[in-house]
Write a protein that holds these residues in place. Structure first.
Motif, PDB file in Angstrom:
ATOM      1  N   ARG A 199       1.107  -1.056   0.508  1.00 10.61           N
ATOM      2  CA  ARG A 199      -0.019   0.358   0.180  1.00 10.61           C
ATOM      3  C   ARG A 199       0.865   1.452  -0.284  1.00 10.61           C
ATOM      4  O   ARG A 199       0.615   1.884  -0.970  1.00 10.61           O
ATOM      5  CB  ARG A 199      -0.964  -0.135   1.256  1.00 10.61           C
ATOM      6  N   LYS A 200       2.202   1.313   0.627  1.00  9.74           N
ATOM      7  CA  LYS A 200       3.108   2.084   1.020  1.00  9.74           C
ATOM      8  C   LYS A 200       3.710   2.178  -0.237  1.00  9.74           C
ATOM      9  O   LYS A 200       3.329   3.682  -1.189  1.00  9.74           O
ATOM     10  CB  LYS A 200       4.459   2.069   1.579  1.00  9.74           C
ATOM     11  N   ALA A 201       3.977   1.723  -1.723  1.00  3.14           N
ATOM     12  CA  ALA A 201       4.461   1.936  -3.111  1.00  3.14           C
ATOM     13  C   ALA A 201       3.005   2.180  -3.847  1.00  3.14           C
ATOM     14  O   ALA A 201       3.799   3.099  -4.443  1.00  3.14           O
ATOM     15  CB  ALA A 201       4.953   0.234  -3.038  1.00  3.14           C
ATOM     16  N   TYR A 202       1.839   1.480  -3.896  1.00  2.00           N
ATOM     17  CA  TYR A 202       0.834   2.471  -4.401  1.00  2.00           C
ATOM     18  C   TYR A 202       0.765   4.060  -4.312  1.00  2.00           C
ATOM     19  O   TYR A 202       0.623   4.504  -4.940  1.00  2.00           O
ATOM     20  CB  TYR A 202       0.075   1.023  -4.139  1.00  2.00           C
ATOM     21  N   LEU A 203       0.696   4.136  -2.899  1.00  2.00           N
ATOM     22  CA  LEU A 203       0.734   5.487  -2.769  1.00  2.00           C
ATOM     23  C   LEU A 203       2.258   6.681  -2.825  1.00  2.00           C
ATOM     24  O   LEU A 203       1.162   7.260  -2.983  1.00  2.00           O
ATOM     25  CB  LEU A 203       0.468   5.960  -1.006  1.00  2.00           C
ATOM     26  N   SER A 204       2.711   6.095  -3.025  1.00  2.00           N
ATOM     27  CA  SER A 204       3.844   6.344  -3.708  1.00  2.00           C
ATOM     28  C   SER A 204       3.545   6.825  -5.230  1.00  2.00           C
ATOM     29  O   SER A 204       4.033   7.956  -5.302  1.00  2.00           O
ATOM     30  CB  SER A 204       5.309   5.630  -3.811  1.00  2.00           C
ATOM     31  N   CYS A 205       2.911   5.489  -5.534  1.00  2.00           N
ATOM     32  CA  CYS A 205       3.016   5.865  -6.727  1.00  2.00           C
ATOM     33  C   CYS A 205       2.119   7.174  -7.717  1.00  2.00           C
ATOM     34  O   CYS A 205       2.061   7.560  -8.631  1.00  2.00           O
ATOM     35  CB  CYS A 205       3.198   4.466  -7.632  1.00  2.00           C
ATOM     36  N   LEU A 206       0.592   6.706  -6.496  1.00  2.00           N
ATOM     37  CA  LEU A 206      -0.387   7.789  -7.225  1.00  2.00           C
ATOM     38  C   LEU A 206       0.199   8.828  -6.292  1.00  2.00           C
ATOM     39  O   LEU A 206       0.124  10.102  -7.579  1.00  2.00           O
ATOM     40  CB  LEU A 206      -1.550   7.139  -5.912  1.00  2.00           C
ATOM     41  N   ASN A 207       0.912   8.863  -5.330  1.00  2.00           N
ATOM     42  CA  ASN A 207       1.414  10.710  -5.460  1.00  2.00           C
ATOM     43  C   ASN A 207       1.853  11.567  -6.296  1.00  2.00           C
ATOM     44  O   ASN A 207       2.554  12.537  -6.621  1.00  2.00           O
ATOM     45  CB  ASN A 207       2.096  10.699  -4.148  1.00  2.00           C
TER      46      ASN A 207
END
Length: 494
Positions: free
Chosen positions: A59-67
């Motif tokens: 989830r942290k990696a996904y949110l990094s890509c989203l941001n």
């Protein structure tokens, strides 16, 4: 919060966004088939090199890509979300970070602070502003400053890995000139075409396909009509109002989440349909076929991964939020003749049209060759006029520049640059027609302009070369990682 962040002076560089583009391109090249999809009911997000990746880590990696997308594209990022494939980007990020950790690549607090204070988005009156930074991170990125700083740290680590993998790449003067020519030379062409798309032929072409031909085609190879296992599902949920804002969509999602226990435990999903809650059933469909009214790969994945009578989690689609239940599954089967009769008819019509077009273009090419034997200096236009065939001319174009004439393919464009003056091409096959082409005007590069642009072009070419090397590196690394992806069971923000 990094203490240095409040003291760091403005620097002249920004976050290396090109790394995001590299990651996206590499996954396009790698392809979705390069990873194995695991069970959607497991308690982890997947595995990399046999190491379990927790839902929290993914989830942290996904949110990094989203941001990254939010920062790069601003409010327009929502329009691009369907094309970015953030789940795959997140896996690339994790794979690269794992490799970098093995190489002991790190980013210091000072480097993180320097990177953040150089980001123009956080400026006010030309300098970094702490208050602006914290408000954007909290309210636009929906993140905490500490988490965002770790996101930047990881991005810097990937940047360092990129530099390490590509540092030996160089380009020489010959490569720069050749690439400049390749990208800046222009030409135009004369062309004639014989179309073989259905619209290029009269409706009477259908009459030439007999029932006997249809049956013979079917019986010659029935195995080609084998259908993958089809499934029939029903689903209940709420559809978005027209032009719904993201906040409205989020409210609908939360409402269906609250109703989920009731939906899941319902003996009959039809009983759920009340007020704004709708219920629908599909017909039987196979994995490669579209589902009427549904545009969602996640919806389709659940339809084929669940057992009969099993219910999915809450699924967001472009049209609304639903929960689906598998009604019935069938085994793979050979479609009977009546089921595929019309499809065979269209196949044979297209084949006949293509065969007829090929005969015509070959006859025309023979006539042109005969004419050229007698009069070698004749142009395509001059010869075609003798046979009452229309010849058209394109505007000037570069090798990789789309042409308004939709039938002109990149293959035809590249062939045009390989022709000599007054040379008529061999027959070129395109998806909708056969072509014969001849160069019209050729424009070489402006030598003086090249001298002024050489340095910039050299830097661009070197970066392209490095990105290609890094893309290949990512593909190889991903293939070796044995990635097992369970993330499709997760409801992730957009």
């Amino acid at each position: 919060m990094l203490k240095l962040l409040r003291k760091q002076a403005l620097v002249k560089k920004i976050i290396f966004w090109f790394l995001i583009a590299v990651m996206i391109l590499a996954f396009v090249l790698w392809g979705a088939g390069a990873y194995r999809q695991g069970s959607i009911t497991t308690g982890d997000a997947g595995k990399i090199s046999a190491r379990t990746v927790s839902i929290t880590e993914f989830r942290k990696a996904y949110l990094s890509c989203l941001n990254d997308a939010r920062l790069r594209f601003g409010e327009n990022y929502r329009l691009l979300i369907p094309y970015l494939n953030l789940r795959q980007q997140a896996w690339v990020r994790l794979i690269l970070l794992e490799y970098a950790r093995n190489l002991k690549i790190k980013a210091t607090n000072q480097e993180v602070a320097k990177e953040i204070t150089a980001t123009a988005l956080f400026f006010r009156d030309g300098v970094f502003n702490q208050d602006v930074y914290e408000r954007i991170v909290r309210y636009f990125l929906n993140s905490q400053p500490r988490d965002f700083e770790e996101h930047i740290r990881c991005s810097l680590i990937i940047k360092k890995l990129y530099e390490q993998i590509t540092r030996s790449e160089t380009v020489n003067d010959e490569e720069v000139l050749a690439d400049y020519k390749r990208k800046n030379e222009t030409t135009s062409i004369h062309y004639l075409k014989i179309g073989h798309a259905p619209q290029a032929h009269p409706p009477t072409a259908e009459a030439t396909v007999t029932d006997e031909e249809l049956k013979n085609y079917y019986q010659a190879d029935t195995a080609q009509f084998k259908r993958p296992p089809p499934v029939k599902v029903e689903y209940a949920g709420m559809e978005y109002p027209e032009d719904a804002a993201e906040s409205e969509k989020a409210e609908i999602f939360e409402e269906i989440k609250k109703l989920y226990p009731k939906i899941k435990n319902a003996q009959d999903l039809k009983t759920i349909a009340q007020g704004s809650i709708i219920h629908k059933e599909t017909g039987f469909f196979s994995f490669g076929e579209p589902i009427e009214g549904i545009e969602s790969e996640e919806f389709k994945r659940y339809a084929f991964s669940l057992r009969e009578k099993e219910t999915s989690p809450v699924i967001k689609t472009k049209r609304g939020v639903y929960v689906l239940r598998v009604m019935q599954k069938k085994d793979s089967y050979i479609a009977d003749f009546d089921e595929v009769k019309e499809k065979i008819r269209e196949t044979l019509k297209s084949k006949k049209a293509k065969d007829e077009a090929k005969i015509k273009i070959e006859e025309l090419k023979n006539k042109i060759d005969q004419a050229l034997k007698k009069e070698p200096n004749l142009t395509l236009k001059e010869i075609a006029s003798r046979f009452a065939v229309e010849v058209k001319t394109t505007p000037q174009f570069k090798r990789f520049e789309p042409i308004v004439e939709s039938d002109i393919t990149p293959q035809i464009q590249l062939a045009a640059f390989n022709l000599k003056p007054n040379q008529i091409s061999n027959i070129i096959e395109a998806p909708t027609a056969y072509f014969l082409i001849e160069q019209d005007k050729w424009t070489a590069i402006d030598e003086e302009k090249f001298k002024t642009e050489k340095e910039t072009h050299q830097k661009t070419l070197l970066e392209e070369k490095k990105q290609l090397v890094f893309n290949n590196f990512i593909q190889e690394l991903a293939a070796k990682s044995g990635l097992k992806d369970n993330s499709h069971s997760l409801n992730l923000p957009e």
